[in-house]
Design an enzyme around this catalytic site. Structure first.
Site, mmCIF file in Angstrom:
data_model
loop_
_atom_site.group_PDB
_atom_site.id
_atom_site.type_symbol
_atom_site.label_atom_id
_atom_site.label_comp_id
_atom_site.label_asym_id
_atom_site.label_seq_id
_atom_site.Cartn_x
_atom_site.Cartn_y
_atom_site.Cartn_z
ATOM 1 N N ASP A 106 4.130 -4.930 7.319
ATOM 2 C CA ASP A 106 3.656 -3.745 8.043
ATOM 3 C C ASP A 106 2.138 -3.638 8.054
ATOM 4 O OD1 ASP A 106 3.412 -3.282 5.352
ATOM 5 O OD2 ASP A 106 4.026 -1.189 5.440
ATOM 6 N N LYS B 213 -1.142 2.588 -6.466
ATOM 7 C CA LYS B 213 -1.152 4.019 -6.120
ATOM 8 C C LYS B 213 -1.744 4.887 -7.227
ATOM 9 C CE LYS B 213 2.031 3.441 -2.427
ATOM 10 N NZ LYS B 213 2.350 2.028 -2.567
ATOM 11 N N ASP C 209 -2.590 -0.811 7.286
ATOM 12 C CA ASP C 209 -1.158 -0.716 7.062
ATOM 13 C C ASP C 209 -0.624 0.087 8.253
ATOM 14 O OD1 ASP C 209 1.420 0.355 6.013
ATOM 15 O OD2 ASP C 209 0.753 -0.468 4.107
HETATM 16 N N1 GDD Z 1 12.432 -8.011 0.852
HETATM 17 C C1 GDD Z 1 12.015 -6.811 0.477
HETATM 18 N N2 GDD Z 1 12.775 -6.078 -0.397
HETATM 19 N N3 GDD Z 1 10.846 -6.321 0.991
HETATM 20 C C2 GDD Z 1 10.454 -5.086 0.591
HETATM 21 C C3 GDD Z 1 11.195 -4.300 -0.303
HETATM 22 C C4 GDD Z 1 12.426 -4.833 -0.818
HETATM 23 O O1 GDD Z 1 13.150 -4.207 -1.592
HETATM 24 N N4 GDD Z 1 10.525 -3.131 -0.488
HETATM 25 C C5 GDD Z 1 9.417 -3.195 0.273
HETATM 26 N N5 GDD Z 1 9.373 -4.375 0.947
HETATM 27 C C6 GDD Z 1 8.344 -4.837 1.874
HETATM 28 C C7 GDD Z 1 8.011 -3.815 2.950
HETATM 29 O O2 GDD Z 1 8.826 -4.016 4.087
HETATM 30 C C8 GDD Z 1 6.554 -4.112 3.225
HETATM 31 O O3 GDD Z 1 6.403 -5.173 4.141
HETATM 32 C C9 GDD Z 1 6.029 -4.601 1.876
HETATM 33 O O4 GDD Z 1 7.171 -5.001 1.118
HETATM 34 C C10 GDD Z 1 5.249 -3.524 1.112
HETATM 35 O O5 GDD Z 1 6.057 -2.381 0.981
HETATM 36 P P1 GDD Z 1 5.538 -0.939 1.453
HETATM 37 O O6 GDD Z 1 6.619 0.019 1.167
HETATM 38 O O7 GDD Z 1 4.985 -0.997 2.823
HETATM 39 O O8 GDD Z 1 4.400 -0.718 0.382
HETATM 40 P P2 GDD Z 1 3.071 0.166 0.498
HETATM 41 O O9 GDD Z 1 2.491 0.123 1.854
HETATM 42 O O10 GDD Z 1 3.342 1.508 -0.080
HETATM 43 O O11 GDD Z 1 2.094 -0.619 -0.532
HETATM 44 C C11 GDD Z 1 1.950 -2.014 -0.448
HETATM 45 O O12 GDD Z 1 1.062 -2.375 0.586
HETATM 46 C C12 GDD Z 1 -0.323 -1.940 0.400
HETATM 47 C C13 GDD Z 1 -1.119 -2.469 1.567
HETATM 48 O O13 GDD Z 1 -0.634 -2.012 2.751
HETATM 49 C C14 GDD Z 1 1.435 -2.540 -1.810
HETATM 50 O O14 GDD Z 1 1.504 -3.953 -1.756
HETATM 51 C C15 GDD Z 1 0.019 -2.069 -2.080
HETATM 52 O O15 GDD Z 1 -0.473 -2.679 -3.277
HETATM 53 C C16 GDD Z 1 -0.886 -2.473 -0.928
HETATM 54 O O16 GDD Z 1 -2.211 -1.971 -1.139
HETATM 55 MG MG MG Z 2 3.131 -0.504 3.731
#
Ligand code: GDD
Ligand code: MG
Length: 336
Positions: free
Chosen positions: A104, A155, A213
């Site tokens: 994403d 976070k 993001d």
């Molecule tokens: N296969 C799989 N299984 N993928 C997952 C799962 C799971 O259970 N949970 C989340 N993901 C995937 C999401 O689809 C996304 O592509 C990615 O892992 C990160 O999950 P998000 O839910 O979007 O996390 P975020 O945006 O709160 O935080 C993450 O992204 C930030 C940057 O955009 C973290 O990696 C942060 O450290 C980072 O700064």
């Molecule tokens: Mg995200």
């Protein structure tokens, strides 16, 4: 080289749009997020492993209708295993050094350079880093003068912020990382694994250009804004008898008459907008906005209808949902 796309999240923060499609298939400028992720992969990647758990069928169906230049392998998690568990689940599938991307994110990161830096530093992992003013929604990272990560905190609370450099969601890892992840249960790479593998050498590589993001409404609209600012302008060629405030992207099959459109508006295929006012918003395919309605800072789902004189601001309107005549919706998730 193999690349993993982490595409298994439930997309809760984009509901109700993600009730009817996985986040990976939510379009950004008419292209599903996962295609933006694939576009970023360097030529050295010959196999893409899509780690998913939620609505995998929809993803498989999407790719079955396309011809990709690389081999695509789906690996399904029966229950979402989190970002770390998803990687551990690929033990046996992954061989050697690999790339991993959050699905994403749109960004200008050069993954070839990330791989080169990773090789030169020789750690167990290398993270792309992006600087933001407000890092609380991300993983924050502190590096030393050699680029080695000293601290990682997912976070942080406002009083815990020690850095404005965040994990941009693009990584190079050694296969050895997989052994550090517990098996058979959900594991967060960011919360459980990064903090403990720092001692084995994790490096960070800052980059510039653009990054966003797209996993919340605000971030999704930011990502759309970035892509609209970067588009060449050919999309504006369609003749539209409305006031258009660029930049906008209007699918040629959309019917837009009267009213005003823009700035930062994307309108999907076969949508119909009649004497309405749209700004900083996205309409997915077949959406309808009727006379006198206004849509601001919102994402309108496929086949959704915003009826006459309605006002929609900071809302996500689900696929097929409708907002009734003259009603006002502010900061809501509209499901029907
Ligand atoms: N296969 C799989 N299984 N993928 C997952 C799962 C799971 O259970 N949970 C989340 N993901 C995937 C999401 O689809 C996304 O592509 C990615 O892992 C990160 O999950 P998000 O839910 O979007 O996390 P975020 O945006 O709160 O935080 C993450 O992204 C930030 C940057 O955009 C973290 O990696 C942060 O450290 C980072 O700064
Ligand atoms: Mg995200």
């Amino acid at each position: 080289m193999q690349a993993v796309i982490l595409a298994g999240g439930l997309g809760t923060r984009l509901r109700p749009i993600t009730y009817s499609r996985p986040k990976a298939l939510v379009p950004l400028l008419n292209r599903p997020m996962i295609l933006h992720a694939l576009d970023a992969l360097p030529a050295v990647v010959d196999e893409v492993i899509i780690a998913a758990s939620y609505m995998v069928d929809a993803l498989e169906r999407f790719f079955s209708g396309r011809r990709e230049s690389r081999r695509i392998t789906f690996v399904e998690e029966e229950e979402p295993l989190g970002t770390g568990g998803a990687l551990r689940n690929l033990e046996g599938t992954l061989r050697g050094r690999f790339l991993a991307l959050n699905v994403d994110v749109i960004s200008s990161v050069e993954l070839e350079g990330l791989v080169a830096t990773h090789k030169a530093k020789g750690g167990i992992g290398t993270l792309a880093l992006w600087e933001v003013a407000q890092p609380e929604a991300y993983g924050i990272v502190d590096i030393d003068e050699d680029g080695r990560v000293q601290r990682f905190l997912e976070k942080p609370a406002a009083d815990e912020v020690f850095s404005h450099w965040i994990n941009a969601g693009a990584y190079v890892f050694e296969e050895a990382l997989l052994d550090r992840i517990p098996e058979g249960r959900p594991v967060s790479l960011e919360r459980e694994i990064f903090p403990v593998v720092l001692s084995e050498g994790v490096y960070g590589l800052p980059f510039q250009g653009y990054w966003s993001d797209a996993g919340t409404l605000g971030q999704y609209l930011d990502a759309t804004r970035i892509l609209l600012d970067r588009q060449t302008g050919s999309e504006e060629a369609a003749e539209i008898p409305s006031e258009v405030i660029p930049p906008v992207a209007i699918d040629p099959s959309a019917h837009v008459t009267g009213g005003s459109v823009g700035p930062y508006v994307a309108i999907g295929a076969d949508s119909r907008v009649t004497e309405a006012h749209l700004s900083r918003s996205v309409l997915l395919e077949r959406a309808v906005v009727e006379e006198g309605a206004a849509v601001v800072d919102s994402l309108i789902g496929a086949g959704a209808t915003i009826e006459r004189d309605a006002l929609v601001r900071e809302c996500i309107v689900g696929d097929g949902a409708s907002v009734g005549i003259g009603s006002q919706r502010v900061a809501e998730q509209v499901e029907s």
